[in-house]
Design an enzyme around this catalytic site. Sequence first.
Site, short mmCIF file in Angstrom:
data_model
loop_
_atom_site.label_atom_id
_atom_site.label_comp_id
_atom_site.label_asym_id
_atom_site.label_seq_id
_atom_site.Cartn_x
_atom_site.Cartn_y
_atom_site.Cartn_z
N GLY A 183 22.22 62.75 24.39
CA GLY A 183 22.59 63.77 25.39
C GLY A 183 24.08 63.78 25.64
O GLY A 183 24.52 63.89 26.79
N TYR A 216 9.80 62.11 37.77
CA TYR A 216 11.18 61.74 37.42
C TYR A 216 11.40 60.28 37.80
O TYR A 216 11.89 59.47 36.99
CB TYR A 216 12.19 62.64 38.13
CG TYR A 216 13.62 62.25 37.84
CD1 TYR A 216 14.21 62.55 36.61
CD2 TYR A 216 14.39 61.56 38.78
CE1 TYR A 216 15.51 62.18 36.32
CE2 TYR A 216 15.70 61.19 38.51
CZ TYR A 216 16.26 61.50 37.28
OH TYR A 216 17.55 61.11 37.00
N SER A 254 18.27 55.63 37.34
CA SER A 254 18.67 56.29 38.59
C SER A 254 18.15 55.48 39.76
O SER A 254 17.10 54.84 39.66
CB SER A 254 18.07 57.69 38.63
OG SER A 254 18.07 58.19 39.94
N1 NDP Z 1 23.60 63.64 37.63
C1 NDP Z 1 23.14 62.72 38.45
O1 NDP Z 1 23.36 62.77 39.66
C2 NDP Z 1 22.33 61.60 37.92
C3 NDP Z 1 22.01 61.49 36.58
N2 NDP Z 1 21.24 60.44 36.17
C4 NDP Z 1 20.87 60.31 34.76
O2 NDP Z 1 22.00 60.51 33.95
C5 NDP Z 1 21.59 60.93 32.66
C6 NDP Z 1 22.47 62.05 32.18
O3 NDP Z 1 22.22 63.19 32.98
P1 NDP Z 1 23.37 64.22 33.43
O4 NDP Z 1 24.55 64.05 32.60
O5 NDP Z 1 23.46 64.11 34.88
O6 NDP Z 1 22.62 65.60 33.10
P2 NDP Z 1 22.93 66.77 32.06
O7 NDP Z 1 21.79 67.71 32.22
O8 NDP Z 1 24.28 67.27 32.22
O9 NDP Z 1 22.80 66.02 30.67
C7 NDP Z 1 21.55 65.64 30.18
C8 NDP Z 1 21.65 65.56 28.67
O10 NDP Z 1 20.36 65.19 28.17
C9 NDP Z 1 20.04 66.08 27.12
N3 NDP Z 1 18.61 66.23 26.89
C10 NDP Z 1 17.68 66.72 27.71
N4 NDP Z 1 16.50 66.77 27.09
C11 NDP Z 1 16.69 66.28 25.84
C12 NDP Z 1 15.87 66.10 24.71
N5 NDP Z 1 14.59 66.47 24.71
N6 NDP Z 1 16.39 65.57 23.61
C13 NDP Z 1 17.70 65.23 23.55
N7 NDP Z 1 18.54 65.40 24.58
C14 NDP Z 1 18.04 65.93 25.71
C15 NDP Z 1 20.67 67.39 27.52
O11 NDP Z 1 20.77 68.27 26.41
P3 NDP Z 1 20.93 69.87 26.62
O12 NDP Z 1 22.30 70.08 27.15
O13 NDP Z 1 20.70 70.40 25.25
O14 NDP Z 1 19.88 70.26 27.60
C16 NDP Z 1 22.01 66.89 28.02
O15 NDP Z 1 22.87 66.67 26.94
C17 NDP Z 1 20.11 61.27 32.77
O16 NDP Z 1 19.35 60.24 32.20
C18 NDP Z 1 19.87 61.33 34.26
O17 NDP Z 1 18.56 60.99 34.60
C19 NDP Z 1 20.82 59.48 37.02
C20 NDP Z 1 21.12 59.55 38.34
C21 NDP Z 1 21.89 60.61 38.90
C1 RET Z 2 25.31 70.24 41.48
C2 RET Z 2 24.48 71.47 41.58
C3 RET Z 2 23.14 71.42 41.82
C4 RET Z 2 22.42 70.18 42.15
C5 RET Z 2 22.10 69.21 41.32
C6 RET Z 2 21.49 67.99 41.82
C7 RET Z 2 21.21 67.88 43.24
C8 RET Z 2 21.22 66.99 40.99
C9 RET Z 2 20.76 65.72 41.43
C10 RET Z 2 20.41 64.81 40.58
C11 RET Z 2 20.03 63.48 40.95
C12 RET Z 2 20.28 62.95 42.29
C13 RET Z 2 19.47 62.72 40.01
C14 RET Z 2 19.11 61.37 40.20
O1 RET Z 2 18.63 60.70 39.34
C15 RET Z 2 22.32 72.66 41.88
C16 RET Z 2 21.35 72.57 43.00
C17 RET Z 2 21.53 72.82 40.60
C18 RET Z 2 23.16 73.91 42.10
C19 RET Z 2 24.40 73.96 41.32
C20 RET Z 2 25.25 72.73 41.44
#
Ligand code: NDP
Ligand code: RET
EC number: 1.1.1.300
Length: 447
Positions: free
Chosen positions: A158, A328, A303
Amino acid sequence: MYGICKLKIFIRHSHGVDPRYSGACAHPPRSGWRPLHGVTTTQGAVLPQPIRCPRKENYKSQYAPRRPVRRRKAAPQNSSRAGVSLSPWRARPLRKSRAGAGGPSAPAAMALVATVAALLAALGGALWLAARRFVGPSVRHGGGDSGLMHGKTVLITGANSGLGRATAAELLRLGARVIMGCRDRARAEEAAGQLRRELRQAGGPGPGSDAGEAGEAGELVVKELDLASLRSVRAFCQEMLQEEPRLDVLINNAGIFQCPYMKTEDGFEMQFGVNHLGHFLLTNLLLGLLKSSAPSRIVVVSSKLYKYGDINFEDLNSEQSYNKSFCYSRSKLANILFTRELARRLEGTNVTVNVLHPGIVRTNLGRHIHIPLLVKPLFNLVSWAFFKTPVEGAQTSVYLASSPEVEGVSGKYFGDCKEEALLPKAMDESVARKLWDISEVMVGILK
Ligand SMILES: NC(=O)C1=CN([C@@H]2O[C@H](COP(=O)(O)OP(=O)(O)OC[C@H]3O[C@@H](n4cnc5c(N)ncnc54)[C@H](OP(=O)(O)O)[C@@H]3O)[C@@H](O)[C@H]2O)C=CC1
Ligand SMILES: CC1=C(/C=C/C(C)=C/C=C/C(C)=C/C=O)C(C)(C)CCC1
């Protein structure tokens, strides 16, 4: 039929699809598994009878089933006496304003002062937030050493978006050969192109097709990997084993968050399938390469929301009920249990595995959360102000992948580049072992 002969946890349905897998499905399942309870594994562990998930009642408000919204009773209508509000919500008599009768009254002056104070506070708050965003901490836990990862090959799942992309950028800057394992080649190539441009603009030597000398940026390679397809994971690993002589760091980063009920190509609930099972198979198939490249590292992105999950073995596929938040959290708890069990199995191999939570980060992860159009700008503002940037969120991944400080450290849980404590349920060894056994059967890698 390894399901029957090696591990007697599941039986495989000889006539195709398990009826529990017949729900709304993006891809028709190719195989089905049904858990057998009260039977013995090859390791001698007796699996208990199915039990109801004990903690379902304890989820915080967002996890609990929605209660019907009670309508507020309208307050009794007031008479239209002079000086009394007609609004049902303002039943108190209105005071007559004395303003204009010889200068501002004390209450009016107080209101003015309060308004000015509120405006100043809002302005100060906005400035503080802006300052925090623009000159905020930009920690570089991989160290400023641009050659730290020179000669090392890192695979990030990813890597085209969010944390994965930011992690790739930093490790590239540190000189690594970064393999981006992504499900969509076009999106991945676009991200790779941007990363190369950003690095060049930042004054780096720019990643080329050859690994650079120490101090030079590394190399970016895109490979297709869909974690929602065991076939794709296998094909990806075969390519890796054929083309890559070494793998120093594997970062299991890709994830999907609170999607509607969907199934993977193989019929698994999507969040469990991608976040846990896909990475489980990937890691197992790459273990040989990691071992032959030792000292090597595995980094797992979990997470803090694992706290609200449970490994409900009696319904791992969420056929009986689907709660997207619970699923999740369960997948993220599975990430931690997997890490701890793998660390135990890897003792003495010089391959370490650690797990982290990145904090709340502004990425595309929330794509399945529906926010009404009118509220979206407010959400964007709040997330801009309070969430971490992807670069900030990626610091712990980069730290665990590259820092000499964690050389030899394994089986630990990190946040903000520091070890953190886990809840007992994430340290339960028997649950971790059982999850491992069942995952092996589910992905079909029993040896
Ligand atoms: N953002 C947050 O606040 C938090 C994130 N996390 C964890 O961080 C990690 C990264 O997420 P984040 O960067 O935030 O999210 P994004 O959605 O920005 O990135 C997720 C990535 O995973 C890829 N992905 C999803 N499904 C598949 C699949 N079937 N096969 C291969 N790749 C896949 C997506 O690809 P594509 O772009 O093609 O969809 C993308 O590149 C995740 O594991 C998430 O659970 C944990 C806690 C908090
Ligand atoms: C930033 C953002 C959003 C929220 C994303 C959130 C709240 C992600 C939280 C992820 C967490 C907490 C994952 C933990 O594992 C929305 C609502 C799509 C609207 C557009 C901008």
